[in-house]
Design a protein around this motif. Structure first.
Motif, PDB file in Angstrom:
ATOM      1  N   ALA A 189       0.827  -1.206   0.000  1.00 56.54           N
ATOM      2  CA  ALA A 189       0.000   0.000   0.000  1.00 56.54           C
ATOM      3  C   ALA A 189       0.861   1.256   0.000  1.00 56.54           C
ATOM      4  O   ALA A 189       0.539   2.248  -0.660  1.00 56.54           O
ATOM      5  N   THR A 190       1.963   1.210   0.731  1.00 53.59           N
ATOM      6  CA  THR A 190       2.882   2.348   0.771  1.00 53.59           C
ATOM      7  C   THR A 190       3.469   2.611  -0.606  1.00 53.59           C
ATOM      8  O   THR A 190       3.506   3.749  -1.085  1.00 53.59           O
ATOM      9  N   GLY A 191       3.942   1.556  -1.253  1.00 55.24           N
ATOM     10  CA  GLY A 191       4.527   1.690  -2.580  1.00 55.24           C
ATOM     11  C   GLY A 191       3.529   2.191  -3.605  1.00 55.24           C
ATOM     12  O   GLY A 191       3.866   3.019  -4.462  1.00 55.24           O
ATOM     13  N   ARG A 192       2.301   1.702  -3.542  1.00 58.68           N
ATOM     14  CA  ARG A 192       1.280   2.143  -4.483  1.00 58.68           C
ATOM     15  C   ARG A 192       0.982   3.636  -4.326  1.00 58.68           C
ATOM     16  O   ARG A 192       0.826   4.352  -5.320  1.00 58.68           O
ATOM     17  N   ALA A 193       0.895   4.091  -3.084  1.00 63.63           N
ATOM     18  CA  ALA A 193       0.611   5.501  -2.857  1.00 63.63           C
ATOM     19  C   ALA A 193       1.747   6.380  -3.364  1.00 63.63           C
ATOM     20  O   ALA A 193       1.514   7.406  -4.015  1.00 63.63           O
ATOM     21  N   ALA A 194       2.975   5.978  -3.071  1.00 60.95           N
ATOM     22  CA  ALA A 194       4.119   6.744  -3.549  1.00 60.95           C
ATOM     23  C   ALA A 194       4.169   6.752  -5.067  1.00 60.95           C
ATOM     24  O   ALA A 194       4.393   7.792  -5.694  1.00 60.95           O
ATOM     25  N   ALA A 195       3.947   5.592  -5.674  1.00 58.80           N
ATOM     26  CA  ALA A 195       4.000   5.497  -7.136  1.00 58.80           C
ATOM     27  C   ALA A 195       2.947   6.375  -7.788  1.00 58.80           C
ATOM     28  O   ALA A 195       3.210   7.003  -8.831  1.00 58.80           O
ATOM     29  N   ALA A 196       1.768   6.435  -7.219  1.00 59.54           N
ATOM     30  CA  ALA A 196       0.717   7.286  -7.781  1.00 59.54           C
ATOM     31  C   ALA A 196       1.137   8.746  -7.767  1.00 59.54           C
ATOM     32  O   ALA A 196       0.908   9.484  -8.744  1.00 59.54           O
ATOM     33  N   ASP A 197       1.771   9.169  -6.679  1.00 53.78           N
ATOM     34  CA  ASP A 197       2.220  10.563  -6.588  1.00 53.78           C
ATOM     35  C   ASP A 197       3.397  10.833  -7.517  1.00 53.78           C
ATOM     36  O   ASP A 197       3.491  11.900  -8.141  1.00 53.78           O
ATOM     37  N   ILE A 198       4.320   9.881  -7.603  1.00 57.85           N
ATOM     38  CA  ILE A 198       5.460  10.039  -8.518  1.00 57.85           C
ATOM     39  C   ILE A 198       4.965  10.123  -9.958  1.00 57.85           C
ATOM     40  O   ILE A 198       5.418  10.968 -10.744  1.00 57.85           O
ATOM     41  N   ALA A 199       4.038   9.245 -10.320  1.00 58.18           N
ATOM     42  CA  ALA A 199       3.492   9.246 -11.681  1.00 58.18           C
ATOM     43  C   ALA A 199       2.801  10.566 -11.995  1.00 58.18           C
ATOM     44  O   ALA A 199       2.967  11.118 -13.092  1.00 58.18           O
ATOM     45  N   ALA A 200       2.038  11.080 -11.041  1.00 60.66           N
ATOM     46  CA  ALA A 200       1.364  12.355 -11.264  1.00 60.66           C
ATOM     47  C   ALA A 200       2.365  13.484 -11.483  1.00 60.66           C
ATOM     48  O   ALA A 200       2.177  14.347 -12.344  1.00 60.66           O
ATOM     49  N   GLU A 201       3.458  13.452 -10.715  1.00 59.84           N
ATOM     50  CA  GLU A 201       4.485  14.477 -10.882  1.00 59.84           C
ATOM     51  C   GLU A 201       5.211  14.316 -12.213  1.00 59.84           C
ATOM     52  O   GLU A 201       5.520  15.315 -12.890  1.00 59.84           O
ATOM     53  N   LEU A 202       5.486  13.085 -12.612  1.00 63.98           N
ATOM     54  CA  LEU A 202       6.104  12.851 -13.917  1.00 63.98           C
ATOM     55  C   LEU A 202       5.233  13.406 -15.042  1.00 63.98           C
ATOM     56  O   LEU A 202       5.725  14.093 -15.948  1.00 63.98           O
ATOM     57  N   ARG A 203       3.945  13.110 -14.992  1.00 62.08           N
ATOM     58  CA  ARG A 203       3.045  13.607 -16.035  1.00 62.08           C
ATOM     59  C   ARG A 203       3.033  15.128 -16.054  1.00 62.08           C
ATOM     60  O   ARG A 203       3.043  15.757 -17.123  1.00 62.08           O
ATOM     61  N   ARG A 204       2.996  15.725 -14.865  1.00 64.46           N
ATOM     62  CA  ARG A 204       2.940  17.185 -14.780  1.00 64.46           C
ATOM     63  C   ARG A 204       4.206  17.815 -15.344  1.00 64.46           C
ATOM     64  O   ARG A 204       4.142  18.770 -16.134  1.00 64.46           O
ATOM     65  N   VAL A 205       5.373  17.285 -14.949  1.00 60.20           N
ATOM     66  CA  VAL A 205       6.640  17.854 -15.394  1.00 60.20           C
ATOM     67  C   VAL A 205       6.817  17.679 -16.902  1.00 60.20           C
ATOM     68  O   VAL A 205       7.212  18.619 -17.609  1.00 60.20           O
ATOM     69  N   ILE A 206       6.515  16.497 -17.406  1.00 60.92           N
ATOM     70  CA  ILE A 206       6.671  16.241 -18.842  1.00 60.92           C
ATOM     71  C   ILE A 206       5.713  17.109 -19.646  1.00 60.92           C
ATOM     72  O   ILE A 206       6.076  17.646 -20.706  1.00 60.92           O
ATOM     73  N   SER A 207       4.492  17.277 -19.150  1.00 57.58           N
ATOM     74  CA  SER A 207       3.532  18.135 -19.849  1.00 57.58           C
ATOM     75  C   SER A 207       4.008  19.576 -19.887  1.00 57.58           C
ATOM     76  O   SER A 207       3.831  20.273 -20.893  1.00 57.58           O
ATOM     77  N   ARG A 208       4.655  20.021 -18.818  1.00 57.34           N
ATOM     78  CA  ARG A 208       5.081  21.425 -18.722  1.00 57.34           C
ATOM     79  C   ARG A 208       6.336  21.708 -19.525  1.00 57.34           C
ATOM     80  O   ARG A 208       6.427  22.719 -20.207  1.00 57.34           O
TER      81      ARG A 208
END
Length: 260
Positions: free
Chosen positions: A18-37
């Motif tokens: 559960a810890t890894g899934r939560a972290a991965a979701a946040d990392i993925a969201a940040e990756l998408r945001r940075v790449i989009s920007r």
């Protein structure tokens, strides 16, 4: 489901998955945001079994343009053969880099000279800002291979050669990366504390009871090189993800302090 935490940047979950899934979701969201920007993202990854749940969950996240990611890792042993599976670069290739179509992956390779490799890797890191660091905390409170008490919060180097302390080396045996203590190299290359903290976002994942004292010290001890991970409290873009076992000493200390 998260449980109450003592700091807004600390999140506690029931177990490592559960810890890894939560972290991965946040990392993925940040990756998408940075790449989009900005069209690309530069990311430093930790290489350790404690990060496996996060990496596996990150691989399952949709809509990440991995071709826009430039990847680094944060430390590597000195003295292993280039193809040794215990090498952190080799571990990370198997766990992540060979499983997605990365744009670029820069591997630390000290086999042809550690000092020269430190300079080469520092130059690669300096080519553009680092957007994300995915890291953990060691049993002795190290981040990357910056062991106490020699970790330097004002280190002028970006990448350097270090001597590994006995607690750090024993952790590698306990994590089943080596068969015996004597098999663990005594020296390594590591990114320095300032180089890690220079990134825009830090996602730190810690699980299992063996890290509980390091977690307690990280959050409750005075800031200092005696526990290098205390420096994470100074970074405005850091989030700490803990499972219940890693948070156990923290909760016990708070109960005692509050008289609960």
């Amino acid at each position: 489901m998260t449980t109450p935490t003592i700091e807004p940047w600390v999140r506690i979950f029931s177990d490592p998955v559960a810890t890894g899934r939560a972290a991965a979701a946040d990392i993925a969201a940040e990756l998408r945001r940075v790449i989009s920007r900005q069209g690309e993202a530069r990311v430093i990854f930790a290489s350790a079994p404690s990060q496996a749940e996060t990496i596996n969950a990150l691989l399952a996240e949709p809509d990440i343009d991995w071709s826009a990611v430039t990847a680094f890792h944060m430390d590597e042993y000195i003295g292993l053969d280039a193809d040794d599976p215990a090498g952190f670069g080799n571990w990370l290739k198997k766990a992540l880099w060979n499983r997605v179509p990365l744009g670029t992956a820069h591997v630390l390779d000290p086999t042809h000279g550690a000092d020269a490799e430190a300079r080469r890797y520092a130059d690669l890191l300096a080519e553009a800002p680092i957007d994300i660091v995915c890291l953990g905390i060691g049993v002795n409170g190290h981040i990357a291979f910056n062991d106490p008490p020699v970790a330097d919060f004002d280190d002028p180097h970006a990448v350097k050669v270090v001597e590994l302390d006995e607690i750090c080396r024993q952790q590698q045996v306990d994590d089943e990366c080596f068969d015996s203590f004597d098999d663990v190299p005594t020296r390594a290359l590591t990114l320095s504390v300032p180089r890690l903290l220079d990134a825009a976002r830090l996602f730190c994942v810690v699980s299992k009871e063996g890290k509980a004292e390091a977690v307690r010290a990280t959050l409750l001890d005075p800031l200092g090189e005696h526990c290098p991970s205390t420096i994470l409290r100074t970074h405005p873009g850091c989030t700490l993800y803990l499972d219940a076992d890693a948070a156990s000493r923290l909760r016990a200390t708070l109960r005692s302090t509050l008289g609960a």
